[in-house]
Design a protein around this motif. Sequence first.
Motif, short mmCIF file in Angstrom:
data_model
loop_
_atom_site.label_atom_id
_atom_site.label_comp_id
_atom_site.label_asym_id
_atom_site.label_seq_id
_atom_site.Cartn_x
_atom_site.Cartn_y
_atom_site.Cartn_z
N CYS A 144 0.82 -1.21 0.00
CA CYS A 144 0.00 0.00 0.00
C CYS A 144 0.86 1.26 0.00
O CYS A 144 2.08 1.20 0.14
CB CYS A 144 -0.90 0.01 1.23
SG CYS A 144 -0.02 0.24 2.77
N ILE A 190 -0.33 -5.27 6.29
CA ILE A 190 -0.48 -4.16 5.34
C ILE A 190 0.82 -3.38 5.40
O ILE A 190 1.17 -2.82 6.44
CB ILE A 190 -1.69 -3.29 5.72
CG1 ILE A 190 -2.97 -4.16 5.71
CG2 ILE A 190 -1.82 -2.11 4.78
CD1 ILE A 190 -4.19 -3.48 6.25
N TRP A 248 -9.90 -2.23 6.24
CA TRP A 248 -10.00 -3.68 6.37
C TRP A 248 -10.45 -4.12 7.76
O TRP A 248 -11.10 -5.16 7.90
CB TRP A 248 -8.69 -4.34 5.93
CG TRP A 248 -8.58 -4.31 4.44
CD1 TRP A 248 -7.77 -3.51 3.67
CD2 TRP A 248 -9.37 -5.07 3.52
NE1 TRP A 248 -8.01 -3.74 2.34
CE2 TRP A 248 -8.99 -4.69 2.22
CE3 TRP A 248 -10.36 -6.03 3.66
CZ2 TRP A 248 -9.57 -5.24 1.08
CZ3 TRP A 248 -10.95 -6.59 2.53
CH2 TRP A 248 -10.54 -6.19 1.25
N ASP A 297 -10.81 -1.50 -2.53
CA ASP A 297 -10.58 -0.79 -1.26
C ASP A 297 -10.10 0.62 -1.58
O ASP A 297 -9.98 0.99 -2.76
CB ASP A 297 -9.62 -1.59 -0.36
CG ASP A 297 -8.17 -1.63 -0.83
OD1 ASP A 297 -7.75 -0.82 -1.69
OD2 ASP A 297 -7.42 -2.47 -0.32
N GLU A 339 -7.36 2.00 -1.85
CA GLU A 339 -6.18 2.11 -2.72
C GLU A 339 -6.31 1.31 -4.00
O GLU A 339 -5.34 1.13 -4.73
CB GLU A 339 -4.93 1.70 -1.94
CG GLU A 339 -4.55 2.73 -0.90
CD GLU A 339 -3.10 2.63 -0.46
OE1 GLU A 339 -2.33 1.81 -1.01
OE2 GLU A 339 -2.74 3.38 0.46
N LEU A 396 -5.58 1.92 4.91
CA LEU A 396 -6.04 0.58 4.55
C LEU A 396 -6.37 -0.26 5.77
O LEU A 396 -7.32 -1.04 5.75
CB LEU A 396 -5.00 -0.14 3.69
CG LEU A 396 -5.05 0.16 2.20
CD1 LEU A 396 -4.26 -0.88 1.42
CD2 LEU A 396 -6.44 0.25 1.67
N ASN A 437 -7.28 -1.99 -4.42
CA ASN A 437 -7.15 -3.45 -4.37
C ASN A 437 -8.53 -4.07 -4.51
O ASN A 437 -9.44 -3.77 -3.74
CB ASN A 437 -6.51 -3.89 -3.05
CG ASN A 437 -5.14 -3.30 -2.89
OD1 ASN A 437 -4.24 -3.57 -3.68
ND2 ASN A 437 -4.96 -2.47 -1.87
#
Length: 144
Positions: free
Chosen positions: A11, A72, A21, A131, A133, A17, A135
Amino acid sequence: MAVKIDLTLDCADAKLLAGFWKTALGYVDEPPPAPFRTREEWFAQFDLPEDDSVDDAAWLCDPDGTGPRLSILKVPEPKTAKNRLHIDIRVPGHGSPDEKWARIQAETARLVEAGGTVLEEFKGHHVVMADPEGNEFCVAAASA
């Protein structure tokens, strides 16, 4: 005997993130390994470049201990292509196909509120999302 796995997401912003998550999966911050009391204390043992920071990473775990750990990690290069591996979020519950689809839609809305983006819907089956970013992951009903 099956082995346990960890998943790692590269990331640009680990805190961003991690927050997403944790909301998406119901995960919590993983405690530092023994005998360390804090992640900062654990991180200090490594001979890392001065500009590396414990804030450049996050370690999340399932509070029940059943799901894989999620690491992460901040990396210098941006995401450039579709993930070769992605996470499927399985919405629990039984019922008719319409009831399952309604739960998938409700979970999708919750994840959009948390910062996710809908990329594509496969009506009645699953939703492809990203997500904060980019993903990719999917939201679908749990298997019976």
